[in-house]
Design an enzyme around this catalytic site. Structure first.
Site, PDB file in Angstrom:
ATOM      1  N   ARG A  70     -61.639 -65.772 -73.365  1.00  9.62           N
ATOM      2  CA  ARG A  70     -61.249 -64.376 -73.133  1.00  9.62           C
ATOM      3  C   ARG A  70     -59.843 -64.061 -73.651  1.00  9.62           C
ATOM      4  O   ARG A  70     -59.636 -63.043 -74.315  1.00  9.62           O
ATOM      5  CB  ARG A  70     -61.321 -64.046 -71.634  1.00  9.62           C
ATOM      6  N   THR A  71     -58.876 -64.915 -73.331  1.00  6.74           N
ATOM      7  CA  THR A  71     -57.500 -64.598 -73.717  1.00  6.74           C
ATOM      8  C   THR A  71     -57.356 -64.580 -75.235  1.00  6.74           C
ATOM      9  O   THR A  71     -56.817 -63.624 -75.819  1.00  6.74           O
ATOM     10  CB  THR A  71     -56.514 -65.604 -73.094  1.00  6.74           C
ATOM     11  N   LYS A 102     -48.209 -84.412 -85.568  1.00  5.20           N
ATOM     12  CA  LYS A 102     -47.302 -85.317 -86.270  1.00  5.20           C
ATOM     13  C   LYS A 102     -45.987 -85.506 -85.520  1.00  5.20           C
ATOM     14  O   LYS A 102     -45.083 -86.172 -86.019  1.00  5.20           O
ATOM     15  CB  LYS A 102     -47.014 -84.766 -87.669  1.00  5.20           C
ATOM     16  N   ARG A 123     -50.672 -69.894 -76.195  1.00  3.76           N
ATOM     17  CA  ARG A 123     -51.084 -70.612 -74.981  1.00  3.76           C
ATOM     18  C   ARG A 123     -50.856 -72.100 -75.211  1.00  3.76           C
ATOM     19  O   ARG A 123     -51.152 -72.627 -76.284  1.00  3.76           O
ATOM     20  CB  ARG A 123     -52.553 -70.374 -74.647  1.00  3.76           C
ATOM     21  N   HIS A 151     -49.170 -66.902 -66.247  1.00  5.10           N
ATOM     22  CA  HIS A 151     -50.169 -66.257 -67.106  1.00  5.10           C
ATOM     23  C   HIS A 151     -49.982 -64.750 -66.956  1.00  5.10           C
ATOM     24  O   HIS A 151     -50.800 -64.056 -66.355  1.00  5.10           O
ATOM     25  CB  HIS A 151     -51.576 -66.677 -66.676  1.00  5.10           C
TER      26      HIS A 151
END
Length: 327
Positions: A70-71, A102, A123, A151
């Site tokens: 969703r996000t 890396k 995120r 959030h």
């Protein structure tokens, strides 16, 4: 809270231009209402299927170092609905596609990505990484979730959903239920609700998954909101106008045994629906696992899928506000 009509004033919108959205606690009630009013403005345009050009010529870097449906999709859809374009990094711990594999630090990665875009949505599974990104970003940055930390965009679409479903946020009793220890959405929602004149906030969870004390202490000290803790979903169901369910965050537990002890303790069923106060609504940030039975979906106040849909206009509002693009 009065009904939102049209765009916010130019002065209110200008306060967001170039701003990073890290958390909810740094936003005032007036700023939350400005975001909701802008979301309502874009919501109306979406309903009319208007073709928008507000972000035309701009690029969003969509950086998702943790799985998301969703996000990520609503951020990317929001940018495209506004006429902009998207560049993307998506990876999981077992499928790394960026130079973090890396050993590159997030700070260095963001210092480079700044040159490729006009706004960043990111995120990460790392709690607190928002502060590192904040230091590195020279274009506006919107936190799409940092581990078990914050959030903010979820909380913003949550309060916009409450506004749409209940006509406002003041005066209601709220119950935030489930995994309040590891769930970042409950942390941000608690901060958001504390900005309003709520009647009471009930924090209902298994004992091992209580809201961290520092989150509660901050709200009590700064906002003076009445907060009640309990370990009984029945009590929350019987006493709240807005019931916010959350899943147990399996990926954040230190042991499988801890998860197994808690995963089935807070499950909403039709039995709870029969306890609800008149016109109560049920929200959930999704995805759900088993904490809301499918039979609850038929309840008219089960608003969690509508809530997910509200992520689109809310994130459109944020992208346009922080880039000064609302037209």
């Amino acid at each position: 809270m009065s009904s939102f009509t049209g765009k916010p004033s130019q002065e209110k919108m200008a306060a967001f231009c170039g701003k990073n959205i890290l958390d909810i606690s740094s936003l005032s009630r007036e700023q939350l209402e400005t975001i909701m009013q802008t979301a309502a403005y874009y919501d109306a345009k979406l309903e009319k299927h208007e073709l928008l050009h507000d972000m035309e010529g701009k690029i969003m870097a969509s950086l998702f170092f943790e799985p998301s449906t969703r996000t990520r999709l609503s951020f990317e859809s929001a940018m495209q609905r506004l006429g902009g374009k998207v560049i993307t990094v998506t990876e999981t711990p077992t499928m790394q596609t960026s130079s973090t594999a890396k050993g590159e630090t997030m700070y260095d990665a963001i210092r480079v990505i700044n040159y490729y875009c006009d706004v960043i949505a990111c995120r990460s599974p790392i709690k607190g990484v928002r502060l590192e990104i904040d230091r590195a970003a020279t274009v506006p940055y919107i936190n799409g979730g940092d581990g078990s930390g914050e959030h903010p965009t979820q909380a913003l679409l949550d309060i916009y959903s409450i506004y749409k479903e209940k006509g406002g946020l003041d005066g209601w009793t709220y119950a935030i239920c489930g995994d309040l220890k590891y769930g970042r959405a409950p942390h941000s929602l608690l901060d958001a609700l504390a900005k309003f004149k709520v009647k009471k906030i009930i924090l209902a969870s298994p004992k091992e998954l209580r809201m961290p004390e520092e989150n509660i202490a901050k709200i009590k000290a700064d906002m003076g909101v009445e907060i009640e803790e309990c370990f009984d979903l029945d009590y929350a169901a019987k006493n709240a106008d807005v019931i916010y369910m959350t899943r147990v965050q399996r990926e954040r537990f230190s042991s499988q045994e801890e998860y197994e002890r808690n995963k089935n303790l807070f499950i909403m069923t039709k039995r709870h629906v029969d306890m609800f106060v008149k016109d109560a609504i049920v929200l959930h940030p999704l995805p759900r696992v088993n904490e809301i039975a499918v039979e609850v979906d038929d309840y008219p106040g089960a608003a969690y899928f509508r809530q997910a849909g509200n992520g689109l206009p809310t994130r459109m509002a944020l992208l346009a506000l922080v880039t000064g693009s609302v037209k």
